[in-house]
Design an enzyme around this catalytic site. Structure first.
Site, mmCIF file in Angstrom:
data_model
loop_
_atom_site.group_PDB
_atom_site.id
_atom_site.type_symbol
_atom_site.label_atom_id
_atom_site.label_comp_id
_atom_site.label_asym_id
_atom_site.label_seq_id
_atom_site.Cartn_x
_atom_site.Cartn_y
_atom_site.Cartn_z
ATOM 1 N N TYR A 161 11.687 -20.712 -4.267
ATOM 2 C CA TYR A 161 11.873 -21.030 -5.690
ATOM 3 C C TYR A 161 13.218 -20.524 -6.210
ATOM 4 O O TYR A 161 13.611 -19.382 -5.972
ATOM 5 C CB TYR A 161 10.750 -20.394 -6.524
ATOM 6 C CG TYR A 161 11.025 -20.423 -8.017
ATOM 7 C CD1 TYR A 161 10.943 -21.605 -8.729
ATOM 8 C CD2 TYR A 161 11.409 -19.269 -8.701
ATOM 9 C CE1 TYR A 161 11.211 -21.642 -10.091
ATOM 10 C CE2 TYR A 161 11.686 -19.290 -10.054
ATOM 11 C CZ TYR A 161 11.586 -20.484 -10.741
ATOM 12 O OH TYR A 161 11.865 -20.517 -12.093
ATOM 13 N N GLY A 168 11.284 -23.560 -13.358
ATOM 14 C CA GLY A 168 10.371 -23.968 -14.422
ATOM 15 C C GLY A 168 9.412 -25.005 -13.900
ATOM 16 O O GLY A 168 8.792 -24.846 -12.846
ATOM 17 N N ASN A 298 18.662 -15.453 -15.990
ATOM 18 C CA ASN A 298 17.246 -15.075 -16.067
ATOM 19 C C ASN A 298 17.098 -13.580 -16.294
ATOM 20 O O ASN A 298 17.370 -12.777 -15.413
ATOM 21 C CB ASN A 298 16.526 -15.481 -14.772
ATOM 22 C CG ASN A 298 15.052 -15.706 -14.995
ATOM 23 O OD1 ASN A 298 14.503 -15.320 -16.011
ATOM 24 N ND2 ASN A 298 14.404 -16.352 -14.039
ATOM 25 N N ARG A 357 7.326 15.526 -51.583
ATOM 26 C CA ARG A 357 6.674 16.508 -50.709
ATOM 27 C C ARG A 357 6.116 15.913 -49.420
ATOM 28 O O ARG A 357 5.771 16.647 -48.502
ATOM 29 C CB ARG A 357 5.580 17.262 -51.460
ATOM 30 C CG ARG A 357 4.411 16.453 -51.975
ATOM 31 C CD ARG A 357 3.504 17.390 -52.792
ATOM 32 N NE ARG A 357 2.613 16.675 -53.666
ATOM 33 C CZ ARG A 357 1.299 16.573 -53.451
ATOM 34 N NH1 ARG A 357 0.760 17.133 -52.400
ATOM 35 N NH2 ARG A 357 0.549 15.917 -54.314
#
Length: 619
Positions: A161, A168, A298, A357
């Site tokens: 890949y 994608g 990426n 305070r």
């Protein structure tokens, strides 16, 4: 032969010049002639002679005398702009310069990146141009090793890949070796990042690539570093990332400039075509190899780089908010005893309002929030956020989810919520300073009320900013929209989380700037009494740039001046030595103490100011 790069109405033109004896007027006319030649309608002009124009440098924006000769005026390959008369009044006018840019000097001080030890402060300083970048020898070795894995995969034509496939939705589409190249799809929108933020984004991407899990070649990475060191910065729109798979849109714009496409900015050129900017700095466009395009685009670097700026600015305003609150506490004659075991001494008041305070509790959790977020962001900027990742020691490529921006997105949403409260409580203190029934001071801190409005509208501005922050504090990371044909079906929306966190912090700075001015104005009505030495130093700092408010005047410049003091941490610089001295003298190491209560107590020196009248020379 000298050559000049000339910007005319959004077009960049290379204009060669046979002789430096030609004038600036000649250069302008020649650029306009070339511009008209490229337009079907001649750009709307009948002839060059009818065009009236001025010529200015892109670097310093200085106007040039049209009658001066080029050899006495410009350097070879300098960038200039021809501004045609009437264009600057048109909504279509495109300037070469970047609005509001500060040009930081590029020093020859190097920071060595290894992918593991970068801090948010380091990254902000890189953005300011205070450092150039080199890689450590260890980082160079890791980069080489990971590239060797990629080269083997390409040579063996293994299906992996993002290397030999699309990405994608196209992860299952195998790409033949002969067609392996990087096709850039650019789709960001909005204004470009300012140079400081572009430099941070680029430096952070370099740091991640230096880890050696991305598969980029050392040659390509060194080209990217050279561009950074020359401050050649691609046009990166601020909008378009959904924060998973990483910040694809902005990082694609980053990569686009390095391959010589799109626009690029440098201090020398202003905005110009990327190929011209690179050439002007002696650099060549990058020719990307397999996996290198994906390696550049990426990751979560847009979210994280803006997150670093947000964390650093939040830290600065948080510690200074204690000082501003202490000054208001003085003017309103409050007590520091609420920060210990007692209440008011020598007066009939039992206790102060919560905005006085409860500062340690409200300011304190903001400090804890900042520390929590800084820890997450520091981890993120030193993490590999690619996909797929290259594990050279195992010879493996693994697809994972490190690109998902959920961690920084959630953290930055939390940061906005936590820091906003500093403005919320500050605005209430401004109300107490301006309200005569609460402050015992003149209404809106001005004499001749009615004729003068004093801080009335300044308080309205503070209220408006706080209200706007309430909307901005809605978490962006609770949203997710499926993208990439349901392949990327959960995203972080971290880009918007980072951008709105910065906007919230800017509003906090501005509200506290208004409180700082109001508190200093309140002191004017209590003179000749004096406050403590550190707070007098703060008062003197403010008065060095902002006059007391004797009658109404244009207040925006005063607010901006006070804002700059806070952004540049000048208020902290004058008070910090006294805070540190008090810490060393009064706080045992074993005693737990709220940082805010400690700061307030140290600035007030444990006095119930305004209620102990034994010394009439003190507030």
């Amino acid at each position: 032969m000298p050559r000049y790069t000339v910007h005319v109405r959004g077009e960049w033109l290379a204009v060669p010049c046979l002789t430096g004896a030609n004038t600036v007027r000649w250069l302008g006319k020649e650029a306009v002639r070339r511009y008209m030649k490229n337009k079907p309608d001649n750009g709307g002009f009948a002839s060059v002679e009818e065009v009236k124009f001025c010529v200015q440098r892109c670097k310093s924006f200085g106007l040039l005398d049209l009658d001066d000769t080029l050899d006495n005026t410009l350097e070879d390959n300098e960038f200039v702009e021809v501004v045609i008369e009437g264009d600057v009044m048109s909504s279509d006018f495109i300037a070469s310069k970047l609005e509001g840019v500060d040009l930081y000097p590029l020093l020859s001080i190097y920071i060595y990146l290894d992918g593991n030890s970068l801090t948010p402060e380091d990254l902000v300083n890189l953005g300011k141009g205070l450092y150039k970048i080199k890689l450590t020898p260890e980082a160079e070795a890791k980069v080489r090793q990971s590239r060797e894995v990629i080269e083997r995969i390409v040579k063996e034509q293994t299906v992996v890949y993002g290397i030999t496939t699309g990405f994608g939705k196209f992860a299952r589409t195998v790409i033949p070796t002969s067609k392996l190249k990087y096709n850039v799809v650019i789709a960001g929108v909005g204004k470009p990042l300012i140079p400081e933020r572009s430099r941070m984004l680029l430096a952070l991407r370099i740091n991640v690539l230096a880890k050696g899990y991305s598969g980029i070649s050392l040659e390509t990475l060194q080209q990217v570093i050279e561009a950074f060191n020359a401050s050649c910065l691609p046009y990166i729109p601020e909008k378009g990332t959904v924060g998973a798979s990483g910040d694809l849109a902005p990082l694609s714009h980053l990569a686009l400039g390095f391959i010589g496409e799109g626009k690029m900015w440098s201090p020398k050129s202003g905005w110009a075509d990327a190929k011209y900017v690179l050439q002007a700095h002696g650099l060549k466009p990058i020719t990307l190899k397999p996996k290198e395009g994906l390696a550049l685009i990426n990751g979560t670097q847009m979210i994280s780089s803006l997150g670093c700026e947000a964390v650093e600015r939040a830290s600065a305003i948080a510690r200074q908010s204690d000082i501003v609150a202490a000054l208001t506490l003085e003017v309103l004659k409050g007590t520091t005893r609420a920060f210990d075991t007692e209440s008011h001494r020598f007066c009939d008041r039992v206790q102060d309002a919560y905005t006085l305070r409860c500062c340690p509790q409200v300011h304190g959790v903001a400090n804890d929030t900042i520390a929590f977020v800084k820890d997450i962001i520091t981890t993120e900027i030193n993490s590999a956020t690619d996909n797929p990742m290259v594990f050279a020691e195992r010879g493996e490529i693994i697809s994972g989810g490190n690109f998902h921006g959920e961690y920084p997105a959630k953290a930055l949403d939390y940061l906005a919520i936590g820091v906003h409260e500093l403005a919320a409580i500050s605005e209430r203190r401004i109300e107490r300073l301006c309200n005569p029934s609460l402050s015992e001071l003149p209404a809106f801190l001005v004499t001749e009320g009615g004729l003068n409005s004093g801080f009335m509208i300044a308080h309205c501005t503070a209220a408006a900013l706080v209200s706007e922050n309430k909307a901005l504090c809605h978490p962006s990371s609770v949203d997710s929209l499926s993208t990439s044909a349901a392949t990327e079906d959960h995203v972080s929306m971290g880009g918007w989380a980072a951008r709105k966190a910065l906007k919230v912090i800017e509003h906090v700075e501005q509200v506290l700037a208004i409180e700082l001015l109001a508190a200093c104005q309140g002191i004017e009505f209590l003179r000749p009494l004096r406050t403590t030495t550190p707070l007098e130093k703060v008062y003197d700092l403010v008065r060095s740039g902002v006059r007391p408010w004797l009658k109404d005047r244009f207040m925006a410049p005063d607010i901006e001046a006070a804002h700059r003091l806070l952004v540049e941490q000048k208020v902290w610089e004058v008070a910090e030595p006294y805070i540190e001295k008090y810490r060393l003298e009064h706080i045992p190491e074993s005693r737990p103490v709220s940082p805010t209560a400690f700061s307030l107590d140290s600035l007030r020196m444990n006095k119930c100011v305004g209620t102990d009248h034994s010394d009439q020379n003190e507030l």
